[in-house]
Each structure stands twice: as structure tokens, then as C-alpha cells.
Design an enzyme around this catalytic site. Structure first.
Site, mmCIF file in Angstrom:
data_model
loop_
_atom_site.group_PDB
_atom_site.id
_atom_site.type_symbol
_atom_site.label_atom_id
_atom_site.label_comp_id
_atom_site.label_asym_id
_atom_site.label_seq_id
_atom_site.Cartn_x
_atom_site.Cartn_y
_atom_site.Cartn_z
ATOM 1 N N GLU A 129 -16.903 -39.668 -22.511
ATOM 2 C CA GLU A 129 -16.609 -38.997 -23.776
ATOM 3 C C GLU A 129 -15.913 -37.673 -23.473
ATOM 4 O O GLU A 129 -15.986 -37.183 -22.340
ATOM 5 C CB GLU A 129 -17.916 -38.742 -24.540
ATOM 6 C CG GLU A 129 -18.636 -40.030 -24.878
ATOM 7 C CD GLU A 129 -19.830 -39.829 -25.792
ATOM 8 O OE1 GLU A 129 -20.177 -38.669 -26.109
ATOM 9 O OE2 GLU A 129 -20.417 -40.862 -26.177
ATOM 10 N N GLU A 247 -18.968 -52.116 -10.773
ATOM 11 C CA GLU A 247 -17.706 -51.381 -10.981
ATOM 12 C C GLU A 247 -17.301 -50.653 -9.703
ATOM 13 O O GLU A 247 -16.141 -50.679 -9.287
ATOM 14 C CB GLU A 247 -17.900 -50.383 -12.139
ATOM 15 C CG GLU A 247 -16.731 -49.436 -12.302
ATOM 16 C CD GLU A 247 -16.703 -48.691 -13.637
ATOM 17 O OE1 GLU A 247 -17.408 -49.114 -14.583
ATOM 18 O OE2 GLU A 247 -15.956 -47.711 -13.734
ATOM 19 N N ARG A 273 12.876 -46.665 10.524
ATOM 20 C CA ARG A 273 13.479 -45.343 10.383
ATOM 21 C C ARG A 273 13.654 -44.673 11.745
ATOM 22 O O ARG A 273 12.711 -44.615 12.549
ATOM 23 C CB ARG A 273 12.567 -44.477 9.499
ATOM 24 C CG ARG A 273 13.028 -43.052 9.329
ATOM 25 C CD ARG A 273 14.247 -42.959 8.433
ATOM 26 N NE ARG A 273 14.639 -41.583 8.208
ATOM 27 C CZ ARG A 273 15.734 -41.247 7.568
ATOM 28 N NH1 ARG A 273 16.538 -42.179 7.066
ATOM 29 N NH2 ARG A 273 16.043 -39.975 7.390
ATOM 30 N N LEU A 342 4.862 -39.917 6.389
ATOM 31 C CA LEU A 342 5.649 -40.718 7.335
ATOM 32 C C LEU A 342 6.986 -41.143 6.744
ATOM 33 O O LEU A 342 7.941 -41.405 7.473
ATOM 34 C CB LEU A 342 4.843 -41.955 7.771
ATOM 35 C CG LEU A 342 3.627 -41.667 8.670
ATOM 36 C CD1 LEU A 342 2.779 -42.923 8.845
ATOM 37 C CD2 LEU A 342 4.063 -41.127 10.032
ATOM 38 N N GLY A 344 8.748 -39.206 4.867
ATOM 39 C CA GLY A 344 9.600 -38.025 4.685
ATOM 40 C C GLY A 344 10.079 -37.920 3.247
ATOM 41 O O GLY A 344 9.343 -38.250 2.309
ATOM 42 N N GLU A 372 -18.014 -36.448 -5.878
ATOM 43 C CA GLU A 372 -19.195 -35.561 -5.873
ATOM 44 C C GLU A 372 -20.423 -36.287 -6.426
ATOM 45 O O GLU A 372 -21.551 -36.062 -5.975
ATOM 46 C CB GLU A 372 -18.914 -34.305 -6.708
ATOM 47 C CG GLU A 372 -17.824 -33.394 -6.136
ATOM 48 C CD GLU A 372 -16.412 -33.932 -6.327
ATOM 49 O OE1 GLU A 372 -16.214 -34.844 -7.160
ATOM 50 O OE2 GLU A 372 -15.505 -33.448 -5.621
HETATM 51 C C1 FAD Z 1 -7.133 -43.123 -15.691
HETATM 52 C C2 FAD Z 1 -8.588 -43.102 -16.011
HETATM 53 C C3 FAD Z 1 -9.222 -44.255 -16.425
HETATM 54 C C4 FAD Z 1 -10.567 -44.236 -16.793
HETATM 55 N N1 FAD Z 1 -11.142 -45.366 -17.315
HETATM 56 C C5 FAD Z 1 -12.383 -45.285 -17.865
HETATM 57 C C6 FAD Z 1 -12.934 -46.392 -18.592
HETATM 58 O O1 FAD Z 1 -12.319 -47.455 -18.707
HETATM 59 N N2 FAD Z 1 -14.149 -46.219 -19.163
HETATM 60 C C7 FAD Z 1 -14.857 -45.056 -19.073
HETATM 61 O O2 FAD Z 1 -15.959 -44.977 -19.627
HETATM 62 N N3 FAD Z 1 -14.364 -44.000 -18.382
HETATM 63 C C8 FAD Z 1 -13.146 -44.074 -17.796
HETATM 64 N N4 FAD Z 1 -12.619 -42.997 -17.124
HETATM 65 C C9 FAD Z 1 -13.391 -41.760 -17.053
HETATM 66 C C10 FAD Z 1 -13.933 -41.446 -15.673
HETATM 67 O O3 FAD Z 1 -14.957 -42.350 -15.313
HETATM 68 C C11 FAD Z 1 -14.392 -39.984 -15.699
HETATM 69 O O4 FAD Z 1 -13.208 -39.195 -15.748
HETATM 70 C C12 FAD Z 1 -15.236 -39.618 -14.503
HETATM 71 O O5 FAD Z 1 -16.496 -40.241 -14.561
HETATM 72 C C13 FAD Z 1 -15.447 -38.100 -14.388
HETATM 73 O O6 FAD Z 1 -15.894 -37.568 -15.608
HETATM 74 P P1 FAD Z 1 -15.157 -36.303 -16.255
HETATM 75 O O7 FAD Z 1 -13.696 -36.595 -16.282
HETATM 76 O O8 FAD Z 1 -15.808 -35.989 -17.547
HETATM 77 O O9 FAD Z 1 -15.368 -35.133 -15.232
HETATM 78 P P2 FAD Z 1 -16.622 -34.145 -15.213
HETATM 79 O O10 FAD Z 1 -17.885 -34.893 -15.310
HETATM 80 O O11 FAD Z 1 -16.359 -33.047 -16.184
HETATM 81 O O12 FAD Z 1 -16.489 -33.572 -13.737
HETATM 82 C C14 FAD Z 1 -15.550 -32.562 -13.383
HETATM 83 C C15 FAD Z 1 -15.777 -32.218 -11.914
HETATM 84 O O13 FAD Z 1 -17.106 -31.742 -11.740
HETATM 85 C C16 FAD Z 1 -17.728 -32.501 -10.732
HETATM 86 N N5 FAD Z 1 -19.167 -32.651 -10.990
HETATM 87 C C17 FAD Z 1 -19.760 -33.133 -12.101
HETATM 88 N N6 FAD Z 1 -21.080 -33.180 -11.929
HETATM 89 C C18 FAD Z 1 -21.343 -32.723 -10.683
HETATM 90 C C19 FAD Z 1 -22.514 -32.502 -9.905
HETATM 91 N N7 FAD Z 1 -23.714 -32.838 -10.386
HETATM 92 N N8 FAD Z 1 -22.393 -31.986 -8.669
HETATM 93 C C20 FAD Z 1 -21.178 -31.674 -8.180
HETATM 94 N N9 FAD Z 1 -20.025 -31.842 -8.850
HETATM 95 C C21 FAD Z 1 -20.109 -32.356 -10.086
HETATM 96 C C22 FAD Z 1 -17.050 -33.849 -10.764
HETATM 97 O O14 FAD Z 1 -17.242 -34.566 -9.579
HETATM 98 C C23 FAD Z 1 -15.621 -33.434 -10.988
HETATM 99 O O15 FAD Z 1 -15.049 -33.049 -9.777
HETATM 100 C C24 FAD Z 1 -11.296 -43.026 -16.687
HETATM 101 C C25 FAD Z 1 -10.672 -41.862 -16.219
HETATM 102 C C26 FAD Z 1 -9.333 -41.876 -15.906
HETATM 103 C C27 FAD Z 1 -8.688 -40.589 -15.466
#
Ligand code: FAD
Length: 384
Positions: A129, A247, A273, A342, A344, A372
Site C-alpha cells: 500500500e 514468491e 570485443r 565489461l 563499456g 533488509e
Molecule cells: C515494479 C514493482 C512491482 C511490484 N509488484 C508488487 C505486487 O505485484 N504486489 C505487491 O503487493 N507489491 C508489489 N511491489 C511492492 C514491493 O513488494 C514493495 O515495494 C517492497 O515490499 C518494499 O516496500 P516499500 O516500497 O513500501 O518500501 P518500505 O517498506 O518503505 O522500505 C523502504 C526502505 O526501508 C527499508 N526497511 C524497511 N523496514 C526495515 C527494517 N525493519 N529494517 C531495515 N530496513 C528496513 C527497506 O528495506 C527499504 O530499503 C512491487 C514493487 C515494485 C517496485
């Protein structure tokens, strides 16, 4: 002699999938990337070929094979020249539909699983979300009971296949968070996308995986029938944690196989190359770079195959699966980045697939539980 988990049947399956990928998918990879859309025919075509349910029982439209058949598909799809396609198909086969087989009623299997295996219904998985990604328990999309059914409000973001999906396997809050039961109050639903109040609010623009459609979904007073509940009410958190194992494993399989494809094309390029009067593969530093990568890929593959073997026996080890996801995601991007180096300047040009691979492979370190998050899981399970 080296042992292999693959039988002659798997080898025949691999050969036929490879032909399909080379003849029918790879020629379109660039066009889909430019369009930001994988052609709609891919799903029914793969359904017709039986490729969407290789490990699903025949009574639900699958082929009744073992998990190694799924591994073969995931590995061969990396040959299509687009990271988006294996991801979109992986969502259909290994992310949105396994909870239906595992937790669904007979009617839900007939209504959603069978058409998804035929490719006539497209599936999405809706966990993330705008304000909750890594922290699944913080989701706010809410279902309130209404007569025999429910009414849903909220939003889901970054939903793969979300622009075109017929249904979303969705994680929804059904009761307030309770400190006495931190995992409770969340449920799974099968939400049809043509219900009133369900809106694809945006097709999101992204750095990579550009051929895959990614949606922001809004739900406003969406009336949902009671039989849309998947599994047990308030038990959805445990159910989605089970789903995430499959998954992550399929992501790891694709990551390792993709790393091999990238490594092979990097090797081929370095042999062609020339610089300073010799192929760049003639420099010791190039050979050592390729050797180090090949060693790391072999090691990652052994770890991933061990987890696949357990999964094939109906077992899984959360710590191992998290390790597979972590190592494969990092390695796929590392190999893509080294390949760019590699190559370039040609690596940085849009003319070659190297830059697309670099952009696509970056996602695995974020999606499906970021690096993480995997480290947190592993450290908890190791008791650190
Ligand atoms: C192209 C794409 C396709 C996707 N497809 C789907 C899909 O089909 N269905 C779906 O439900 N989701 C989907 N996602 C969502 C994806 O699973 C989430 O982006 C991912 O789980 C990370 O959540 P967030 O983006 O809210 O990052 P956040 O949770 O806000 O995290 C931001 C940063 O904080 C770090 N962080 C968070 N908690 C901790 C902790 N406890 N300790 C240390 N570091 C932490 C994270 O590792 C990250 O580096 C997709 C995302 C993308 C970009």
C-alpha cells in the site's frame, strides 16, 4: 558425475519451452518494452500450452507436474530478453494463485484457479500500500462486514499486472490490530476488478520492468460477496507469509537463471570485443572477474536448488528461502552491473539489452521483501 534434479521429462519440457520462448516471446521483447505493455495474447497462449500450471493438479487446469517443472519454466523464461515477462507470469503462476489452491474452496478453485491456469483470467497479488510495504501488518485497506458480505475501502500500490487483472488476491484488514494477537485481524480476499468502486487509479512509471504494467488501485465502498474471503477470516497474515515463501523462491530461481544468461552474454562479448590488439577476454582481470561471478552463481544455484528440493517435498525453511532471495537478488544485479562495465560504452547504450537487464534486475533487491527485510528474517531465525 554431477547430479541433477532434472529427469529426461524435464529436459524435454525445457527444450519445448526454450523453442516457445525463442520463437514466440523473444522477438517481441523490445516492442513490449517500448509499449510498456506485454501483449495480451501471451496469457491465453501460455495457458493453451499448459505452461501456467505446470505443478498444479490436472483437476484445476494444471499439468500435475512436480516443482522442478516450475523451475524449468522460470529458468527458461529468462531467455525471453525481458525481465518483465517472467515477473508478470510469475505473479500469475507462483504468487497470486497458489493461495487459492492452498486455502480456497472448491468453488473458488473452479472460478479463479482454473481460468487463471488457462490464461483467460489474469491475476494480481495485492499486498503493498502507499503507506505499508515491508511492514505488512501496517496495511490499512479495510473490509467491514455488511450483511452476508463485506465492503472494502483503501488502496494498493505497485501491483504487477494490476492494470489488466481480472482479480486481485488481496491482503485486507478485517479487525483492528490487537497487541494480544499481533498477527491477527488480517484476511485474504479474491477481489474482482470490475466491481463498482474498484478503480485503476494510475499505471505507474518505473525505472525498469517497463513492459510489465504496475498499478495503483483505489477501492471505495467496494461491495464484496461473503464467498470472496479466501481461507480463514483474520488468519490472512499467516497465509500471506506462506505465499511469500513461494514468491521469494520463484524470484530466486529467476534471479540465478538470469545471472547465468547475463554471464553468458558478457563472456561472448568479451571474446568479440578487442582492445590493445586482443579480445578483452584476453586480459587476466576480465577472466578472473568472470570466474568469480561464475563461482558465486554456482554457489547461489546450489542453495536455491536445495530449497527447491525441500519445496518439492512439501517442506520449506523460511531462513533458507530468505537466504535464497537475498543472495539471488544481489547477485543478479551484481552480474548485470559487471556486464555493463565489461561492455563499456555499449553497455550504457539503449542499443544493447545490457542496460535493460541492469534496470530490470535492480528490482529484485526491493520487491517481494527488500534485502533488509530478508536480513531481518534471517537474523531473527538465527537468534542473533
Ligand atoms: C515494479 C514493482 C512491482 C511490484 N509488484 C508488487 C505486487 O505485484 N504486489 C505487491 O503487493 N507489491 C508489489 N511491489 C511492492 C514491493 O513488494 C514493495 O515495494 C517492497 O515490499 C518494499 O516496500 P516499500 O516500497 O513500501 O518500501 P518500505 O517498506 O518503505 O522500505 C523502504 C526502505 O526501508 C527499508 N526497511 C524497511 N523496514 C526495515 C527494517 N525493519 N529494517 C531495515 N530496513 C528496513 C527497506 O528495506 C527499504 O530499503 C512491487 C514493487 C515494485 C517496485
Amino acid at each position: 558425475m554431477r547430479t541433477t534434479p532434472f529427469t529426461t521429462e524435464h529436459d524435454a519440457l525445457r527444450a519445448s519451452i526454450r523453442r516457445f520462448v525463442e520463437d514466440e516471446l523473444a522477438p517481441h521483447a523490445r516492442e513490449w518494452e517500448e509499449d510498456g505493455w506485454i501483449a495480451d495474447w501471451v496469457w491465453p497462449r501460455m495457458g493453451e500450452l499448459g505452461l501456467l500450471g505446470l505443478s498444479v493438479p490436472e483437476e484445476y487446469g494444471g499439468q500435475g507436474g512436480d516443482y522442478w517443472s516450475t523451475v524449468v519454466l522460470a529458468e527458461e523464461l529468462t531467455r525471453c530478453g525481458s525481465g518483465s515477462l517472467p515477473m508478470a507470469i510469475g505473479v500469475q503462476t507462483d504468487m497470486a494463485t497458489p493461495p487459492i489452491l492452498q486455502f480456497g474452496t472448491e468453488q473458488q478453485k473452479q472460478d479463479y484457479l482454473v481460468p487463471a491456469m488457462q490464461g483467460t483470467k489474469i491475476a494480481s497479488i495485492g499486498i503493498s500500500e502507499p503507506d505499508a510495504g515491508s511492514d505488512v501488518r501496517a496495511i490499512r485497506t479495510r473490509a467491514r462486514p455488511d450483511g452476508d458480505g463485506w465492503v472494502l475501502n483503501g488502496s494498493k500500490t505497485y501491483i504487477t499486472n494490476g492494470v489488466r487483472a481480472d482479480f486481485v488476491t488481496m491482503v485486507v484488514r478485517t479487525a483492528d490490530a490487537d497487541p494480544g494477537d499481533p498477527w491477527g485481524g488480517i484476511s485474504l480476499f479474491l477481489i474482482e476488478t470490475d466491481l463498482p468502486g474498484f478503480e485503476v487509479a494510475a499505471k505507474l512509471d518505473k525505472v525498469g520492468m517497463r513492459a510489465s504494467d504496475t498499478a495503483l488501485l483505489h477501492l471505495e465502498d467496494v461491495p464484496v460477496p461473503g464467498d470472496a474471503l479466501l481461507g480463514t477470516v483474520h488468519e490472512g497474515f499467516k497465509q500471506i507469509m506462506w505465499q511469500l515463501q513461494g514468491e521469494r523462491l520463484i524470484g530466486a530461481i529467476g534471479g540465478v537463471a538470469g545471472a547465468w544468461r547475463t554471464w553468458e552474454s558478457a563472456l561472448a562479448y568479451t571474446r568479440e570485443r578487442e582492445a590493445f590488439g586482443r579480445p578483452i577476454s584476453g586480459f587476466q582481470v576480465t577472466r578472473h572477474t568472470l570466474v568469480d561471478l561464475a563461482t558465486e552463481i554456482e554457489a547461489a544455484q546450489a542453495l536455491v536448488y536445495e530449497a527447491c528440493d525441500a519445496w518439492n517435498r512439501g517442506e520449506y525453511d523460511v531462513e533458507r528461502v530468505a537466504m535464497c532471495k537475498l543472495v539471488a537478488a544481489q547477485l543478479a544485479f551484481k552480474v548485470a552491473d559487471t556486464s555493463m562495465q565489461l561492455h563499456g560504452g555499449y553497455g550504457y547504450s539503449r542499443e544493447f539489452d545490457v542496460e535493460r537487464n541492469w534496470r530490470d534486475s535492480r528490482l529484485a533487491r526491493i520487491g517481494g521483501g527488500a534485502d533488509e527485510v530478508q536480513r531481518e528474517i534471517i537474523s531473527k531465525l538465527m537468534g542473533l
